[in-house]
Design a protein around this motif. Structure first.
Motif, PDB file in Angstrom:
ATOM      1  N   PRO A   1    -118.480  79.125 131.428  1.00  0.00           N
ATOM      2  CA  PRO A   1    -117.215  79.564 132.188  1.00  0.00           C
ATOM      3  C   PRO A   1    -116.660  80.617 131.322  1.00  0.00           C
ATOM      4  CG  PRO A   1    -117.425  77.132 131.842  1.00  0.00           C
ATOM      5  CD  PRO A   1    -118.621  77.828 131.231  1.00  0.00           C
ATOM      6  N   ALA A   2    -116.183  81.602 132.071  1.00  0.00           N
ATOM      7  CA  ALA A   2    -115.620  82.791 131.536  1.00  0.00           C
ATOM      8  C   ALA A   2    -114.392  82.722 130.683  1.00  0.00           C
ATOM      9  CB  ALA A   2    -115.222  83.693 132.492  1.00  0.00           C
TER      10      ALA A   2
ATOM     11  N   LEU B   1    -112.380  88.818 132.331  1.00  0.00           N
ATOM     12  CA  LEU B   1    -111.882  88.155 133.430  1.00  0.00           C
ATOM     13  C   LEU B   1    -112.120  88.642 134.701  1.00  0.00           C
ATOM     14  CD1 LEU B   1    -108.097  88.837 131.827  1.00  0.00           C
ATOM     15  CD2 LEU B   1    -109.524  86.661 132.043  1.00  0.00           C
ATOM     16  N   GLU B   2    -112.916  89.686 135.032  1.00  0.00           N
ATOM     17  CA  GLU B   2    -113.421  90.021 136.316  1.00  0.00           C
ATOM     18  C   GLU B   2    -114.413  88.865 136.404  1.00  0.00           C
ATOM     19  OE1 GLU B   2    -114.794  93.911 135.640  1.00  0.00           O
ATOM     20  OE2 GLU B   2    -112.968  94.834 136.374  1.00  0.00           O
ATOM     21  N   ARG B   3    -115.300  88.595 135.413  1.00  0.00           N
ATOM     22  CA  ARG B   3    -116.160  87.378 135.804  1.00  0.00           C
ATOM     23  C   ARG B   3    -115.554  86.135 136.154  1.00  0.00           C
ATOM     24  NH1 ARG B   3    -119.633  83.573 132.950  1.00  0.00           N
ATOM     25  NH2 ARG B   3    -118.639  84.060 130.848  1.00  0.00           N
TER      26      ARG B   3
ATOM     27  N   GLY C   1    -114.000  82.205 140.395  1.00  0.00           N
ATOM     28  CA  GLY C   1    -112.655  81.463 141.073  1.00  0.00           C
ATOM     29  C   GLY C   1    -112.102  80.907 139.883  1.00  0.00           C
ATOM     30  N   GLU C   2    -112.147  81.259 138.744  1.00  0.00           N
ATOM     31  CA  GLU C   2    -111.510  80.781 137.579  1.00  0.00           C
ATOM     32  C   GLU C   2    -109.884  81.446 137.351  1.00  0.00           C
ATOM     33  OE1 GLU C   2    -113.304  79.773 133.852  1.00  0.00           O
ATOM     34  OE2 GLU C   2    -115.031  81.135 134.718  1.00  0.00           O
TER      35      GLU C   2
ATOM     36  N   LEU D   1    -101.216  80.550 132.395  1.00  0.00           N
ATOM     37  CA  LEU D   1    -100.881  81.608 133.401  1.00  0.00           C
ATOM     38  C   LEU D   1    -102.064  82.334 134.039  1.00  0.00           C
ATOM     39  CD1 LEU D   1     -98.107  83.539 131.359  1.00  0.00           C
ATOM     40  CD2 LEU D   1     -97.856  82.303 133.385  1.00  0.00           C
ATOM     41  N   LEU D   2    -103.162  82.533 133.173  1.00  0.00           N
ATOM     42  CA  LEU D   2    -104.342  83.096 133.720  1.00  0.00           C
ATOM     43  C   LEU D   2    -105.097  82.175 134.619  1.00  0.00           C
ATOM     44  CD1 LEU D   2    -105.781  84.820 130.458  1.00  0.00           C
ATOM     45  CD2 LEU D   2    -104.691  85.773 132.360  1.00  0.00           C
ATOM     46  N   ASP D   3    -105.006  80.939 134.531  1.00  0.00           N
ATOM     47  CA  ASP D   3    -105.899  80.184 135.473  1.00  0.00           C
ATOM     48  C   ASP D   3    -105.007  79.527 136.377  1.00  0.00           C
ATOM     49  OD1 ASP D   3    -104.770  77.965 134.509  1.00  0.00           O
ATOM     50  OD2 ASP D   3    -106.149  77.230 133.216  1.00  0.00           O
ATOM     51  N   GLY D   4    -103.664  79.648 136.433  1.00  0.00           N
ATOM     52  CA  GLY D   4    -102.677  79.411 137.354  1.00  0.00           C
ATOM     53  C   GLY D   4    -102.188  77.885 137.365  1.00  0.00           C
ATOM     54  N   THR D   5    -102.517  77.243 136.479  1.00  0.00           N
ATOM     55  CA  THR D   5    -102.217  76.084 136.094  1.00  0.00           C
ATOM     56  C   THR D   5    -100.505  76.069 135.632  1.00  0.00           C
ATOM     57  OG1 THR D   5    -102.983  75.811 133.762  1.00  0.00           O
ATOM     58  CG2 THR D   5    -104.119  74.890 135.554  1.00  0.00           C
TER      59      THR D   5
END
Length: 202
Positions: free
Chosen positions: A79-80, A138-140, A145-146, A190-194
């Protein structure tokens, strides 16, 4: 005919790096370098030039090490976001190894910028290298979908670079490791949306 050197240049640069790292540029006198490096003034000048030249060589060595750490730690396996989070924690932990002196690069920027253009150029290159490496990761993450759709890979990378650099300053006043971990938790939420539901509820 000049006499051959009787010392290992990399070893001397590592010693100089630690001296500048612990004391800062201005506070490190030539007498400190003579004692710490085990070389006479003449040998230091002949091999490295003046104090500023030696400092630039030591800072470059530190930044090269940081770049190699990033290059070797980030990969296409697993997982990236989790991998990126682990790398950032390792970077923060690595800078705790020098008697609590913090990050050599951040310290140098705080002390010498904006007036020292050579240090500024080294810092810009290093920050860009980190930003590019984070962007690729982060592109990966986006492809898998992460990554939250609200954040672009470049924006996320800029956020992380600024966060890690800022934490090196803040933790001089707030050294509790839990504080840095909490900041990383917030950034990755913030990055994963949680983090979105909690933010929307305010």
């Amino acid at each position: 005919m000049s006499r051959p050197r009787t010392f290992d240049e990399d070893t001397i640069l590592d010693r100089a790096m630690l001296l500048f790292w612990r004391k800062g540029y201005e506070a490190t006198a030539m007498s400190d370098l003579v004692e710490g490096l085990g070389l006479g003034r003449g040998s230091i000048y002949a091999a490295f030039g003046d104090k500023h030249r030696l400092f630039l060589r030591a800072l470059t060595r530190y930044l090269d090490h940081q770049s190699r750490l990033l290059a070797s730690a980030l990969s296409d396996d697993g997982p990236a976001l989790a991998q990126l989070r682990q790398v950032l924690e390792q970077l923060l932990q690595a800078d705790e190894s020098c008697s609590g002196a913090g990050c050599f690069s951040v310290n140098s920027m705080a002390e010498l910028l904006p007036h020292d253009q050579e240090v500024a150029a080294l810092a810009r290159d290093s920050l860009q290298t980190a930003e590019d490496a984070f962007t690729r990761q982060l592109e990966r993450a986006a492809g898998d979908g992460e990554l939250s759709a609200a954040v672009s890979p470049r924006q996320g990378a800029m956020l992380l670079v600024t966060l890690v650099q800022g934490l090196q300053i803040v933790r001089k006043a707030q050294p509790d490791p839990a504080y840095a971990i909490s900041c990383l938790d917030a950034a990755f939420a913030l990055l994963d949306g949680t983090a979105a539901p909690a933010m929307a509820a305010r």
